[in-house]
Design a protein around this motif. Structure first.
Motif, PDB file in Angstrom:
ATOM      1  N   GLY A   1       0.799  -1.222   0.000  1.00 35.97           N
ATOM      2  CA  GLY A   1       0.000   0.000   0.000  1.00 35.97           C
ATOM      3  C   GLY A   1       0.828   1.266   0.000  1.00 35.97           C
ATOM      4  N   ALA A   2       2.077   1.176  -0.437  1.00 34.74           N
ATOM      5  CA  ALA A   2       2.945   2.359  -0.474  1.00 34.74           C
ATOM      6  C   ALA A   2       2.559   3.265  -1.641  1.00 34.74           C
ATOM      7  N   THR A   3       2.742   4.552  -1.445  1.00 38.98           N
ATOM      8  CA  THR A   3       2.610   5.504  -2.534  1.00 38.98           C
ATOM      9  C   THR A   3       3.860   5.408  -3.402  1.00 38.98           C
ATOM     10  N   ILE A   4       3.686   5.362  -4.715  1.00 36.25           N
ATOM     11  CA  ILE A   4       4.831   5.210  -5.619  1.00 36.25           C
ATOM     12  C   ILE A   4       4.896   6.406  -6.560  1.00 36.25           C
ATOM     13  N   ALA A   5       6.032   7.080  -6.562  1.00 33.23           N
ATOM     14  CA  ALA A   5       6.322   8.115  -7.549  1.00 33.23           C
ATOM     15  C   ALA A   5       7.345   7.544  -8.533  1.00 33.23           C
ATOM     16  N   PHE A   6       7.403   8.116  -9.709  1.00 34.25           N
ATOM     17  CA  PHE A   6       8.360   7.652 -10.721  1.00 34.25           C
ATOM     18  C   PHE A   6       9.244   8.829 -11.112  1.00 34.25           C
ATOM     19  N   ASP A   7      10.564   8.583 -11.077  1.00 29.55           N
ATOM     20  CA  ASP A   7      11.504   9.673 -11.310  1.00 29.55           C
ATOM     21  C   ASP A   7      12.736   9.135 -12.008  1.00 29.55           C
ATOM     22  N   ASP A   8      13.722   9.995 -12.180  1.00 31.51           N
ATOM     23  CA  ASP A   8      14.942   9.667 -12.927  1.00 31.51           C
ATOM     24  C   ASP A   8      16.146   9.998 -12.056  1.00 31.51           C
ATOM     25  N   ILE A   9      16.912   8.974 -11.671  1.00 34.09           N
ATOM     26  CA  ILE A   9      18.057   9.183 -10.778  1.00 34.09           C
ATOM     27  C   ILE A   9      19.111  10.086 -11.416  1.00 34.09           C
ATOM     28  N   GLN A  10      19.078  10.232 -12.765  1.00 34.40           N
ATOM     29  CA  GLN A  10      20.056  11.105 -13.402  1.00 34.40           C
ATOM     30  C   GLN A  10      19.862  12.566 -13.003  1.00 34.40           C
ATOM     31  N   LYS A  11      18.726  12.900 -12.408  1.00 32.04           N
ATOM     32  CA  LYS A  11      18.542  14.240 -11.858  1.00 32.04           C
ATOM     33  C   LYS A  11      19.451  14.461 -10.644  1.00 32.04           C
ATOM     34  N   GLY A  12      19.900  13.366 -10.030  1.00 33.00           N
ATOM     35  CA  GLY A  12      20.748  13.455  -8.851  1.00 33.00           C
ATOM     36  C   GLY A  12      19.987  13.121  -7.590  1.00 33.00           C
ATOM     37  N   PHE A  13      20.734  12.647  -6.598  1.00 24.82           N
ATOM     38  CA  PHE A  13      20.118  12.253  -5.335  1.00 24.82           C
ATOM     39  C   PHE A  13      19.494  13.447  -4.615  1.00 24.82           C
ATOM     40  N   GLY A  14      20.082  14.639  -4.775  1.00 21.50           N
ATOM     41  CA  GLY A  14      19.524  15.813  -4.124  1.00 21.50           C
ATOM     42  C   GLY A  14      18.104  16.077  -4.572  1.00 21.50           C
ATOM     43  N   ALA A  15      17.859  16.002  -5.877  1.00 22.19           N
ATOM     44  CA  ALA A  15      16.519  16.241  -6.408  1.00 22.19           C
ATOM     45  C   ALA A  15      15.555  15.143  -5.986  1.00 22.19           C
ATOM     46  N   ILE A  16      15.998  13.887  -6.037  1.00 19.87           N
ATOM     47  CA  ILE A  16      15.121  12.771  -5.679  1.00 19.87           C
ATOM     48  C   ILE A  16      14.733  12.856  -4.212  1.00 19.87           C
ATOM     49  N   ARG A  17      15.705  13.080  -3.352  1.00 22.36           N
ATOM     50  CA  ARG A  17      15.400  13.096  -1.920  1.00 22.36           C
ATOM     51  C   ARG A  17      14.586  14.324  -1.518  1.00 22.36           C
ATOM     52  N   SER A  18      14.803  15.442  -2.183  1.00 23.03           N
ATOM     53  CA  SER A  18      13.978  16.623  -1.892  1.00 23.03           C
ATOM     54  C   SER A  18      12.523  16.348  -2.245  1.00 23.03           C
ATOM     55  N   ARG A  19      12.300  15.664  -3.356  1.00 23.29           N
ATOM     56  CA  ARG A  19      10.925  15.313  -3.716  1.00 23.29           C
ATOM     57  C   ARG A  19      10.326  14.358  -2.681  1.00 23.29           C
ATOM     58  N   LEU A  20      11.116  13.413  -2.199  1.00 27.98           N
ATOM     59  CA  LEU A  20      10.610  12.499  -1.180  1.00 27.98           C
ATOM     60  C   LEU A  20      10.117  13.267   0.050  1.00 27.98           C
ATOM     61  N   ILE A  21      10.845  14.302   0.438  1.00 27.81           N
ATOM     62  CA  ILE A  21      10.428  15.112   1.593  1.00 27.81           C
ATOM     63  C   ILE A  21       9.123  15.838   1.299  1.00 27.81           C
ATOM     64  N   HIS A  22       9.094  16.561   0.197  1.00 23.34           N
ATOM     65  CA  HIS A  22       8.017  17.530  -0.028  1.00 23.34           C
ATOM     66  C   HIS A  22       6.723  16.904  -0.533  1.00 23.34           C
ATOM     67  N   ASP A  23       6.802  15.673  -1.061  1.00 23.32           N
ATOM     68  CA  ASP A  23       5.600  15.016  -1.572  1.00 23.32           C
ATOM     69  C   ASP A  23       5.149  13.848  -0.697  1.00 23.32           C
ATOM     70  N   CYS A  24       5.712  13.700   0.494  1.00 21.30           N
ATOM     71  CA  CYS A  24       5.471  12.482   1.292  1.00 21.30           C
ATOM     72  C   CYS A  24       4.101  12.453   1.950  1.00 21.30           C
ATOM     73  N   GLY A  25       3.427  13.597   2.028  1.00 22.38           N
ATOM     74  CA  GLY A  25       2.091  13.617   2.609  1.00 22.38           C
ATOM     75  C   GLY A  25       2.058  13.626   4.123  1.00 22.38           C
ATOM     76  N   CYS A  26       3.193  13.826   4.766  1.00 23.16           N
ATOM     77  CA  CYS A  26       3.261  13.841   6.230  1.00 23.16           C
ATOM     78  C   CYS A  26       4.012  15.080   6.716  1.00 23.16           C
ATOM     79  N   THR A  27       3.979  15.309   8.024  1.00 20.14           N
ATOM     80  CA  THR A  27       4.681  16.440   8.626  1.00 20.14           C
ATOM     81  C   THR A  27       6.189  16.253   8.563  1.00 20.14           C
ATOM     82  N   TRP A  28       6.628  15.007   8.704  1.00 18.24           N
ATOM     83  CA  TRP A  28       8.048  14.669   8.712  1.00 18.24           C
ATOM     84  C   TRP A  28       8.319  13.554   7.700  1.00 18.24           C
TER      85      TRP A  28
END
Length: 243
Positions: free
Chosen positions: A57-84
């Protein structure tokens, strides 16, 4: 005021052997599991990783690691749907309850292939889950610093290094705020920043641990980690990665 929520945020690509355990350990504690399938060039996992996330039941986003880990992890923070957000790799775990442990010895992997280290488990239980929830409610902090322990297996008897003598501090628990994210100009070895100040976000240094089982999967999945590391070297050089 409602209690703050927290999501386990996991970036993956063809990580099924490690991902199942990550999802199993995250499901009872976290309020959401937010994952990102981030294959080179946007490639989708072909080893069942996506189907595993769906089963849990996990939420799944699709992205491209060639953007870099900084971009991927920032999206994980801001789109996670939680306070933290708790940023985790597929081979990392946060255990809400763990025995209190002590480690002795000075040798460390990879300088020593099989370091001579001793661990001792005490009778007390470290309720990391309750402690994390308490810290999340503190006013004014934007991140929580943990120490990452590295293990050869899941017995917690074979550490890769003495986490007391050689702490691996990580800013992986991050408040979901627009001004907090990872360096946008670094594809590897990214740093968490408060964009308003250009410095580390105001954070609490906790007594919490999260655990890394990289060496276990290196041993049980021969060649897989080595191929992944070569691909990351291509990413760091600005070359196209191999799906």
């Amino acid at each position: 005021m409602s209690n703050p929520s927290i999501a386990a945020c996991i970036n993956f690509y063809n990580d099924a052997p490690a991902l199942r355990g990550a999802l199993e350990s995250a499901a009872p504690f976290f309020d959401n599991i937010f994952t990102s399938n981030s294959g080179p060039g946007g490639a989708r996992s072909t080893d069942g990783s996506i189907e595993l996330c769906e089963q849990f039941g996990a939420t799944i986003a699709f992205d491209d690691i060639q953007k870099g880990f900084g971009a991927i992890r920032s999206r994980l923070i801001h789109d996670c749907g939680c306070t933290w957000a708790f940023i985790l790799d597929a081979d990392e775990r946060f255990h809400p309850q763990m025995p209190v442990m002590h480690c002795e010895g000075e040798e460390a992997y990879p300088a020593v292939e099989n370091p001579n280290l001793s661990t001792f488990k005490r009778l007390e239980v470290h309720n990391q889950g309750n402690e994390l929830r308490r810290i999340m409610s503190m006013q004014g902090i934007k991140a929580i610093r943990t120490s990452r322990r590295h293990w050869f297996d899941f017995t917690h008897n074979k550490p890769c290094q003495n986490w007391i003598r050689i702490p691996d501090w990580q800013l992986r628990i991050v408040k979901n705020l627009p001004e907090v994210g990872y360096q946008k100009d670094r594809v590897m070895h990214e740093r968490l920043l408060d964009y308003d100040t250009g410095n580390d976000p105001i954070h609490s240094t906790s007594g919490l641990f999260h655990d890394h089982y990289h060496c276990f999967y290196r041993r049980t999945q021969p060649g897989y980690k080595e191929a992944r590391e070569k691909n990351y070297q291509r990413l760091e050089r600005g070359e196209a990665m191999i799906p």
